[in-house]
Write a protein that holds these residues in place. Sequence first.
Motif, PDB file in Angstrom:
ATOM      1  N   TRP A  39       0.843  -1.181   0.000  1.00 43.25           N
ATOM      2  CA  TRP A  39       0.000   0.000   0.000  1.00 43.25           C
ATOM      3  C   TRP A  39       0.889   1.246   0.000  1.00 43.25           C
ATOM      4  O   TRP A  39       1.868   1.308   0.743  1.00 43.25           O
ATOM      5  N   PRO A  40       0.588   2.254  -0.821  1.00 42.89           N
ATOM      6  CA  PRO A  40       1.439   3.454  -0.881  1.00 42.89           C
ATOM      7  C   PRO A  40       1.647   4.094   0.500  1.00 42.89           C
ATOM      8  O   PRO A  40       0.687   4.340   1.223  1.00 42.89           O
ATOM      9  N   GLY A  41       2.902   4.314   0.850  1.00 40.36           N
ATOM     10  CA  GLY A  41       3.225   4.944   2.121  1.00 40.36           C
ATOM     11  C   GLY A  41       3.244   4.008   3.312  1.00 40.36           C
ATOM     12  O   GLY A  41       3.527   4.431   4.434  1.00 40.36           O
ATOM     13  N   GLN A  42       2.966   2.736   3.073  1.00 46.55           N
ATOM     14  CA  GLN A  42       2.914   1.778   4.183  1.00 46.55           C
ATOM     15  C   GLN A  42       4.308   1.508   4.733  1.00 46.55           C
ATOM     16  O   GLN A  42       5.249   1.234   3.987  1.00 46.55           O
ATOM     17  N   LYS A  43       4.461   1.574   6.035  1.00 45.27           N
ATOM     18  CA  LYS A  43       5.740   1.279   6.683  1.00 45.27           C
ATOM     19  C   LYS A  43       5.584   0.010   7.519  1.00 45.27           C
ATOM     20  O   LYS A  43       5.800  -1.084   7.047  1.00 45.27           O
ATOM     21  N   LYS A  44       5.202   0.170   8.762  1.00 42.95           N
ATOM     22  CA  LYS A  44       4.974  -0.994   9.617  1.00 42.95           C
ATOM     23  C   LYS A  44       3.479  -1.191   9.767  1.00 42.95           C
ATOM     24  O   LYS A  44       2.770  -0.304  10.242  1.00 42.95           O
ATOM     25  N   GLY A  45       2.979  -2.349   9.356  1.00 40.95           N
ATOM     26  CA  GLY A  45       1.548  -2.599   9.396  1.00 40.95           C
ATOM     27  C   GLY A  45       1.127  -3.419  10.599  1.00 40.95           C
ATOM     28  O   GLY A  45       1.951  -3.859  11.410  1.00 40.95           O
ATOM     29  N   ALA A  46      -0.172  -3.601  10.710  1.00 46.92           N
ATOM     30  CA  ALA A  46      -0.720  -4.470  11.739  1.00 46.92           C
ATOM     31  C   ALA A  46      -0.522  -5.925  11.325  1.00 46.92           C
ATOM     32  O   ALA A  46      -0.240  -6.228  10.166  1.00 46.92           O
TER      33      ALA A  46
END
Length: 339
Positions: free
Chosen positions: A304-311
């Motif tokens: 996803w654009p801009g995604q860094k650390k997700g759940a």
Amino acid sequence: MVASAWRRLTRQPIKPGHVVARRWMRKGVDQGYISVPFASALRLVMPQCDVNVALIGRRERSDKVAKAWQKIFEDEVPAFDIRGEADCPWDLDPVDPPWDTPLNQSLASDKEMLAKLDSELPLRAARAERGEIAQRLWEKPAGIWAARKEKWKSAGRSSPGDAKILREVVAGLPAELLDEKHRDLVRATISQILSAAWALHSATDAKRVRWRLACTDGEKDDVEEDVSLARSYFLVAGPGLEFVPSLFVDSAKVSASRGLTPQQLMRMSSEDWAAVETVAGTNVSEALKRVPAGWTTIVKGKNWPGQKKGAVFRLPPGSKRLFIEIDVLEIYPTKPQTD
């Protein structure tokens, strides 16, 4: 009907002082997730880089479908797993057969249904001229149908969308669910698939989605692969979804946990699983979130654009479950004109 409702909802603005923005969209945001009261509000949530999970509470129609399945879930519903892909928005605006059409018999082809609609309009016009029906019962369907055909023509499509998802669901369901007793519930469930796909299309500008309707036996984790762009789950019956918000996630521990076998994961309690995914010293009871049946969960993926650390999330193994899953496969560079 699903398509027109979604177009109307997505045109409604939600101003900064709106109750959705003022109350709902503040819950959990400091941890990386948000709850919204209805799916059309997702378009305000998805652009937020610090929000990785969105939750949609029970709505009247989806709750009605979930409760109907829950009544028959244990005794009448065998395991099945149906999947397909859809182009957005074209496959989400189908010409469906009438609601009372038997599902355990051959369905009319899309071409036959379109021809039937075209042939009915002159008959309605003639009846209106003779005063047998009100003028509005001719004018409104005729106007809608003409506008719809013109819209598809201007978009380079030969006709309104085929009933692709309905046909694939009917082809994949066990025969015992295609009888008259279950017909209304199956049709309502197909509408929920379309609604879930419309929600992601509206919120993400999805060009293509993959959908899944499955009743699993609980022998393994039902999350079969990582989320690429975005995914939604509508939990219909059985145990819900569990997730740990990004605030508590330890990326190194998440990578290490991928080496666990299905058997090891099966033996893990919810708390043990959360402890494996979170940073040291985390209060697992606070970090672990559970989403019950009847709710919808949207998760952003690694691409996803801009995604860094997700759940991190899972559908815990061990129990029978019925759910709808929608994956965004491709996003439009610019939003298509569908009005």
